[in-house]
Design a protein around this motif. Structure first.
Motif, PDB file in Angstrom:
ATOM      1  N   ASN A 185       1.060  -1.283   0.083  1.00 23.74           N
ATOM      2  CA  ASN A 185      -0.115  -0.155  -0.224  1.00 23.74           C
ATOM      3  C   ASN A 185       0.880   0.971   0.031  1.00 23.74           C
ATOM      4  OD1 ASN A 185      -2.664  -1.116   0.203  1.00 23.74           O
ATOM      5  ND2 ASN A 185      -1.779  -1.866   2.332  1.00 23.74           N
ATOM      6  N   ARG A 186       0.439   2.434  -0.565  1.00 26.37           N
ATOM      7  CA  ARG A 186       0.950   3.486  -0.432  1.00 26.37           C
ATOM      8  C   ARG A 186       0.367   4.694   0.571  1.00 26.37           C
ATOM      9  NH1 ARG A 186       4.934   5.861  -3.035  1.00 26.37           N
ATOM     10  NH2 ARG A 186       5.027   8.131  -3.390  1.00 26.37           N
ATOM     11  N   LEU A 187       0.965   4.712   1.702  1.00 22.87           N
ATOM     12  CA  LEU A 187       0.344   5.467   2.779  1.00 22.87           C
ATOM     13  C   LEU A 187       0.935   6.879   3.027  1.00 22.87           C
ATOM     14  CD1 LEU A 187       0.157   2.360   5.087  1.00 22.87           C
ATOM     15  CD2 LEU A 187      -1.756   3.561   3.703  1.00 22.87           C
ATOM     16  N   GLN A 188       0.482   7.790   3.724  1.00 23.79           N
ATOM     17  CA  GLN A 188       0.850   8.812   4.231  1.00 23.79           C
ATOM     18  C   GLN A 188       1.845   8.915   5.337  1.00 23.79           C
ATOM     19  OE1 GLN A 188       0.550  12.207   2.529  1.00 23.79           O
ATOM     20  NE2 GLN A 188       2.339  12.604   4.259  1.00 23.79           N
ATOM     21  N   GLY A 192       5.896  12.456   3.823  1.00 27.66           N
ATOM     22  CA  GLY A 192       5.267  11.967   2.750  1.00 27.66           C
ATOM     23  C   GLY A 192       4.817  10.711   2.317  1.00 27.66           C
ATOM     24  N   MET A 193       4.448  10.496   1.268  1.00 30.10           N
ATOM     25  CA  MET A 193       3.872   9.242   0.799  1.00 30.10           C
ATOM     26  C   MET A 193       5.165   8.072   0.704  1.00 30.10           C
ATOM     27  SD  MET A 193       0.790   9.687   0.462  1.00 30.10           S
ATOM     28  CE  MET A 193      -0.013   8.411   0.050  1.00 30.10           C
ATOM     29  N   ASP A 195       5.792   3.583   0.434  1.00 32.15           N
ATOM     30  CA  ASP A 195       5.250   2.627   0.047  1.00 32.15           C
ATOM     31  C   ASP A 195       5.493   1.331   1.193  1.00 32.15           C
ATOM     32  OD1 ASP A 195       4.393   2.877  -2.791  1.00 32.15           O
ATOM     33  OD2 ASP A 195       6.529   2.978  -3.313  1.00 32.15           O
ATOM     34  N   THR A 196       4.558   0.636   1.599  1.00 29.62           N
ATOM     35  CA  THR A 196       4.597  -0.096   2.726  1.00 29.62           C
ATOM     36  C   THR A 196       3.957  -1.309   2.540  1.00 29.62           C
ATOM     37  OG1 THR A 196       2.452   0.423   3.898  1.00 29.62           O
ATOM     38  CG2 THR A 196       4.397   1.861   4.464  1.00 29.62           C
ATOM     39  N   ASP A 226       7.553   2.426   7.827  1.00 31.28           N
ATOM     40  CA  ASP A 226       8.036   3.444   6.986  1.00 31.28           C
ATOM     41  C   ASP A 226       9.540   2.719   6.641  1.00 31.28           C
ATOM     42  OD1 ASP A 226       9.890   5.353   5.482  1.00 31.28           O
ATOM     43  OD2 ASP A 226       8.605   6.906   6.692  1.00 31.28           O
TER      44      ASP A 226
END
Length: 293
Positions: A185-188, A192-193, A195-196, A226
Protein backbone atom coordinates in the motif's frame (compact mmCIF):
# COMPACT_ATOMS: atom_id res chain seq x y z
CA UNK A 1 -3.70 37.57 -7.55
CA UNK A 2 -2.46 38.16 -4.00
CA UNK A 3 -5.94 37.38 -2.65
CA UNK A 4 -5.86 34.07 -4.56
CA UNK A 5 -2.43 33.22 -3.15
CA UNK A 6 -3.58 34.02 0.38
CA UNK A 7 -6.58 31.76 -0.03
CA UNK A 8 -4.38 28.88 -1.24
CA UNK A 9 -1.96 29.37 1.65
CA UNK A 10 -4.83 29.28 4.16
CA UNK A 11 -6.24 26.18 2.51
CA UNK A 12 -2.87 24.40 2.63
CA UNK A 13 -2.44 25.32 6.29
CA UNK A 14 -5.90 24.04 7.19
CA UNK A 15 -5.32 20.79 5.30
CA UNK A 16 -2.15 20.13 7.29
CA UNK A 17 -4.22 20.23 10.47
CA UNK A 18 -6.86 17.80 9.21
CA UNK A 19 -6.86 14.35 10.82
CA UNK A 20 -7.47 11.82 8.06
CA UNK A 21 -9.21 8.68 9.35
CA UNK A 22 -7.52 5.31 9.07
CA UNK A 23 -8.92 2.76 6.54
CA UNK A 24 -10.41 0.60 9.29
CA UNK A 25 -12.19 3.63 10.72
CA UNK A 26 -13.59 4.52 7.30
CA UNK A 27 -14.85 0.96 6.84
CA UNK A 28 -16.63 0.95 10.19
CA UNK A 29 -18.22 4.37 9.59
CA UNK A 30 -19.35 3.23 6.13
CA UNK A 31 -20.93 0.08 7.57
CA UNK A 32 -22.72 2.14 10.22
CA UNK A 33 -24.06 4.66 7.70
CA UNK A 34 -25.18 1.96 5.27
CA UNK A 35 -27.16 0.29 8.06
CA UNK A 36 -28.90 3.57 8.92
CA UNK A 37 -29.68 4.21 5.26
CA UNK A 38 -31.05 0.69 4.95
CA UNK A 39 -33.46 1.23 7.83
CA UNK A 40 -35.07 4.11 5.96
CA UNK A 41 -35.50 1.86 2.91
CA UNK A 42 -36.59 -1.26 4.79
CA UNK A 43 -40.28 -0.50 4.52
CA UNK A 44 -39.95 -0.03 0.75
CA UNK A 45 -38.01 -3.29 0.39
CA UNK A 46 -40.68 -5.20 2.31
CA UNK A 47 -43.38 -3.60 0.21
CA UNK A 48 -41.63 -4.64 -3.01
CA UNK A 49 -41.18 -8.19 -1.68
CA UNK A 50 -44.87 -8.38 -0.77
CA UNK A 51 -45.97 -7.09 -4.15
CA UNK A 52 -43.65 -9.44 -6.02
CA UNK A 53 -45.26 -12.43 -4.30
CA UNK A 54 -48.56 -11.70 -6.07
CA UNK A 55 -47.22 -10.06 -9.23
CA UNK A 56 -48.91 -10.94 -12.53
CA UNK A 57 -46.75 -11.70 -15.56
CA UNK A 58 -47.27 -10.19 -19.00
CA UNK A 59 -49.27 -13.20 -20.10
CA UNK A 60 -51.69 -12.79 -17.19
CA UNK A 61 -50.43 -15.82 -15.22
CA UNK A 62 -49.15 -15.34 -11.65
CA UNK A 63 -45.37 -15.18 -11.33
CA UNK A 64 -44.14 -18.48 -9.83
CA UNK A 65 -42.67 -18.28 -6.32
CA UNK A 66 -38.93 -18.86 -5.76
CA UNK A 67 -37.74 -22.45 -5.58
CA UNK A 68 -38.37 -23.94 -2.17
CA UNK A 69 -40.97 -21.35 -1.18
CA UNK A 70 -43.87 -23.73 -1.55
CA UNK A 71 -44.66 -27.19 -0.20
CA UNK A 72 -44.06 -26.06 3.35
CA UNK A 73 -40.57 -24.70 2.61
CA UNK A 74 -39.65 -21.46 4.38
CA UNK A 75 -38.60 -18.57 2.16
CA UNK A 76 -38.30 -15.08 3.65
CA UNK A 77 -36.24 -14.83 6.83
CA UNK A 78 -38.24 -13.70 9.88
CA UNK A 79 -36.80 -11.21 12.34
CA UNK A 80 -36.98 -13.91 15.01
CA UNK A 81 -34.11 -15.72 13.25
CA UNK A 82 -31.69 -12.96 14.32
CA UNK A 83 -30.05 -12.38 17.68
CA UNK A 84 -31.80 -10.10 20.14
CA UNK A 85 -30.11 -7.44 22.29
CA UNK A 86 -30.56 -9.74 25.29
CA UNK A 87 -28.39 -12.38 23.55
CA UNK A 88 -25.33 -10.10 23.37
CA UNK A 89 -23.06 -9.73 26.42
CA UNK A 90 -22.54 -6.00 25.78
CA UNK A 91 -25.43 -3.66 26.49
CA UNK A 92 -27.20 -2.37 23.38
CA UNK A 93 -30.19 -0.06 23.14
CA UNK A 94 -30.68 0.46 19.41
CA UNK A 95 -31.27 -2.02 16.60
CA UNK A 96 -30.88 -1.12 12.93
CA UNK A 97 -31.77 -3.61 10.23
CA UNK A 98 -32.73 -4.29 6.63
CA UNK A 99 -33.76 -7.10 4.27
CA UNK A 100 -32.64 -8.07 0.80
CA UNK A 101 -33.19 -10.30 -2.25
CA UNK A 102 -30.40 -11.86 -4.30
CA UNK A 103 -27.61 -10.44 -2.12
CA UNK A 104 -24.05 -11.85 -2.37
CA UNK A 105 -22.85 -13.61 0.76
CA UNK A 106 -20.18 -11.41 2.37
CA UNK A 107 -17.93 -13.07 4.91
CA UNK A 108 -14.64 -11.14 4.57
CA UNK A 109 -14.03 -8.84 1.60
CA UNK A 110 -10.25 -8.77 2.16
CA UNK A 111 -10.06 -12.57 2.26
CA UNK A 112 -12.06 -12.70 -0.95
CA UNK A 113 -9.64 -10.27 -2.63
CA UNK A 114 -6.71 -12.45 -1.56
CA UNK A 115 -8.44 -15.62 -2.78
CA UNK A 116 -9.06 -14.06 -6.18
CA UNK A 117 -5.40 -13.06 -6.41
CA UNK A 118 -4.45 -16.68 -5.67
CA UNK A 119 -6.65 -17.87 -8.53
CA UNK A 120 -9.57 -18.98 -6.35
CA UNK A 121 -12.03 -16.78 -8.19
CA UNK A 122 -15.08 -19.02 -7.98
CA UNK A 123 -18.49 -17.44 -8.26
CA UNK A 124 -19.55 -15.66 -5.07
CA UNK A 125 -22.51 -17.34 -3.38
CA UNK A 126 -25.72 -15.37 -3.87
CA UNK A 127 -28.57 -15.67 -1.38
CA UNK A 128 -32.24 -16.01 -2.18
CA UNK A 129 -33.22 -13.89 0.83
CA UNK A 130 -31.23 -12.05 3.48
CA UNK A 131 -31.83 -10.12 6.67
CA UNK A 132 -29.25 -7.95 8.46
CA UNK A 133 -28.94 -5.96 11.64
CA UNK A 134 -26.51 -3.85 13.65
CA UNK A 135 -26.86 -3.60 17.41
CA UNK A 136 -25.77 -0.20 18.75
CA UNK A 137 -24.54 0.56 22.26
CA UNK A 138 -23.09 3.44 24.24
CA UNK A 139 -19.49 3.55 25.49
CA UNK A 140 -17.94 5.95 27.98
CA UNK A 141 -14.23 6.50 27.26
CA UNK A 142 -11.98 7.52 30.14
CA UNK A 143 -12.19 11.28 30.61
CA UNK A 144 -14.49 11.79 27.64
CA UNK A 145 -18.17 12.07 26.91
CA UNK A 146 -20.02 8.85 25.98
CA UNK A 147 -20.41 8.09 22.31
CA UNK A 148 -22.51 5.69 20.24
CA UNK A 149 -20.89 2.73 18.51
CA UNK A 150 -21.91 -0.49 16.79
CA UNK A 151 -21.44 -3.54 19.02
CA UNK A 152 -22.12 -6.35 16.57
CA UNK A 153 -23.36 -6.77 13.01
CA UNK A 154 -25.21 -9.84 11.77
CA UNK A 155 -26.23 -11.01 8.31
CA UNK A 156 -28.44 -14.06 7.77
CA UNK A 157 -28.64 -15.53 4.25
CA UNK A 158 -30.93 -18.19 2.79
CA UNK A 159 -29.10 -20.14 0.08
CA UNK A 160 -30.07 -22.73 -2.49
CA UNK A 161 -29.69 -26.38 -1.43
CA UNK A 162 -26.03 -27.36 -1.33
CA UNK A 163 -24.74 -23.78 -1.70
CA UNK A 164 -24.52 -23.28 2.07
CA UNK A 165 -22.24 -26.33 2.49
CA UNK A 166 -20.08 -25.26 -0.47
CA UNK A 167 -19.57 -21.87 1.16
CA UNK A 168 -17.66 -23.50 4.02
CA UNK A 169 -15.52 -25.53 1.61
CA UNK A 170 -14.66 -22.30 -0.26
CA UNK A 171 -13.71 -20.61 3.02
CA UNK A 172 -11.39 -23.51 3.92
CA UNK A 173 -9.59 -23.20 0.56
CA UNK A 174 -9.29 -19.42 0.86
CA UNK A 175 -7.85 -19.57 4.39
CA UNK A 176 -5.29 -22.19 3.30
CA UNK A 177 -4.22 -20.10 0.29
CA UNK A 178 -4.06 -16.81 2.22
CA UNK A 179 -2.23 -17.85 5.40
CA UNK A 180 0.37 -15.09 4.86
CA UNK A 181 -0.82 -12.73 2.13
CA UNK A 182 1.51 -9.77 1.48
CA UNK A 183 -0.17 -6.56 0.38
CA UNK A 184 1.61 -3.37 -0.72
CA UNK A 185 0.00 0.00 0.00
CA UNK A 186 1.03 3.61 -0.50
CA UNK A 187 0.41 5.47 2.75
CA UNK A 188 0.98 8.93 4.17
CA UNK A 189 4.05 9.01 6.43
CA UNK A 190 5.65 11.84 8.40
CA UNK A 191 7.78 12.86 5.43
CA UNK A 192 5.28 12.19 2.65
CA UNK A 193 3.87 9.18 0.86
CA UNK A 194 5.69 5.88 1.42
CA UNK A 195 5.29 2.37 0.04
CA UNK A 196 4.61 -0.14 2.80
CA UNK A 197 3.94 -3.86 2.93
CA UNK A 198 1.65 -5.59 5.41
CA UNK A 199 1.08 -9.29 5.91
CA UNK A 200 -2.48 -10.54 6.34
CA UNK A 201 -3.09 -13.75 8.20
CA UNK A 202 -6.28 -15.75 8.58
CA UNK A 203 -6.80 -18.79 10.70
CA UNK A 204 -9.73 -20.89 11.78
CA UNK A 205 -9.75 -20.38 15.54
CA UNK A 206 -12.50 -22.92 16.21
CA UNK A 207 -14.73 -25.26 14.24
CA UNK A 208 -17.89 -27.32 14.79
CA UNK A 209 -19.20 -24.83 17.33
CA UNK A 210 -22.92 -25.04 16.73
CA UNK A 211 -25.61 -25.83 14.21
CA UNK A 212 -24.77 -28.00 11.18
CA UNK A 213 -21.46 -26.21 10.45
CA UNK A 214 -19.67 -23.33 12.15
CA UNK A 215 -16.26 -21.67 12.23
CA UNK A 216 -14.65 -18.79 14.09
CA UNK A 217 -12.46 -16.99 11.54
CA UNK A 218 -9.69 -14.70 12.82
CA UNK A 219 -7.95 -12.06 10.67
CA UNK A 220 -4.84 -10.17 11.77
CA UNK A 221 -2.38 -7.78 10.10
CA UNK A 222 1.27 -6.90 10.61
CA UNK A 223 2.37 -3.33 11.31
CA UNK A 224 2.93 -1.09 8.27
CA UNK A 225 6.32 0.64 8.75
CA UNK A 226 8.18 3.38 6.91
CA UNK A 227 11.03 1.55 5.13
CA UNK A 228 13.34 4.55 5.64
CA UNK A 229 12.83 4.96 9.39
CA UNK A 230 11.42 1.63 10.49
CA UNK A 231 8.69 3.50 12.35
CA UNK A 232 5.01 2.50 12.13
CA UNK A 233 3.07 4.53 9.57
CA UNK A 234 -0.38 3.72 10.95
CA UNK A 235 -1.66 1.85 13.97
CA UNK A 236 -2.74 -1.61 12.77
CA UNK A 237 -6.29 -2.68 13.49
CA UNK A 238 -6.88 -5.21 16.24
CA UNK A 239 -7.44 -8.82 15.10
CA UNK A 240 -10.96 -9.19 13.75
CA UNK A 241 -13.16 -12.20 14.43
CA UNK A 242 -16.03 -13.50 12.34
CA UNK A 243 -18.46 -16.23 13.23
CA UNK A 244 -19.97 -18.16 10.34
CA UNK A 245 -22.75 -20.57 11.36
CA UNK A 246 -24.99 -22.77 9.19
CA UNK A 247 -28.34 -24.33 10.06
CA UNK A 248 -29.95 -26.06 7.09
CA UNK A 249 -30.09 -23.58 4.20
CA UNK A 250 -29.44 -20.56 6.47
CA UNK A 251 -25.98 -19.08 7.03
CA UNK A 252 -25.27 -16.24 9.44
CA UNK A 253 -22.14 -14.06 9.56
CA UNK A 254 -21.52 -12.34 12.91
CA UNK A 255 -18.88 -9.62 13.27
CA UNK A 256 -18.23 -8.02 16.69
CA UNK A 257 -17.16 -4.43 16.12
CA UNK A 258 -13.90 -3.09 17.52
CA UNK A 259 -14.04 0.31 19.33
CA UNK A 260 -11.89 2.89 17.57
CA UNK A 261 -11.84 5.78 20.02
CA UNK A 262 -8.76 6.32 22.24
CA UNK A 263 -9.28 5.34 25.85
CA UNK A 264 -12.12 2.96 25.08
CA UNK A 265 -11.82 -0.50 26.64
CA UNK A 266 -11.42 -3.38 24.19
CA UNK A 267 -14.38 -5.32 22.92
CA UNK A 268 -15.66 -7.64 25.62
CA UNK A 269 -16.47 -10.34 23.06
CA UNK A 270 -13.99 -12.92 24.31
CA UNK A 271 -13.57 -16.17 22.41
CA UNK A 272 -15.64 -18.06 24.99
CA UNK A 273 -18.47 -15.54 24.64
CA UNK A 274 -18.27 -15.75 20.86
CA UNK A 275 -18.65 -19.52 20.99
CA UNK A 276 -21.68 -19.10 23.24
CA UNK A 277 -23.06 -16.58 20.77
CA UNK A 278 -22.64 -19.08 17.92
CA UNK A 279 -24.81 -21.58 19.76
CA UNK A 280 -27.46 -18.94 20.49
CA UNK A 281 -27.45 -17.80 16.84
CA UNK A 282 -27.88 -21.41 15.67
CA UNK A 283 -30.84 -21.83 18.01
CA UNK A 284 -32.45 -18.65 16.68
CA UNK A 285 -32.21 -19.90 13.10
CA UNK A 286 -33.63 -23.37 13.79
CA UNK A 287 -37.31 -22.54 13.32
CA UNK A 288 -36.66 -20.63 10.06
CA UNK A 289 -34.26 -23.11 8.41
CA UNK A 290 -34.98 -25.71 5.73
CA UNK A 291 -35.05 -28.29 7.19
CA UNK A 292 -35.82 -27.03 10.67
CA UNK A 293 -34.24 -28.33 13.84
Amino acid sequence: MRDDATFVELLQRDLREVRWPEPVEIRTIARRRSRRTAVAAAAAVLAVASVSAVAVGRGGAPTPPPAGAGAGGRAEIPAEALLTPADVPEKTDERLGDTGLGEPVRVDDVLRACAQEQGLSGDQAVSRYSRSQTLIGSTEPTGSAPYRRPVITQDVYRLEPGAARRLFADLDRSVAACAGWRQTNRLQGDQGMVDTTVVHQWRTAAIALAGDQAILLRHSMSVAVDPATGEPVVIPPRPEDRLVVRVGDLVTVLVPEDPLQPGVPGNTMTEARLLDLARVAAGRMCAAANPGC
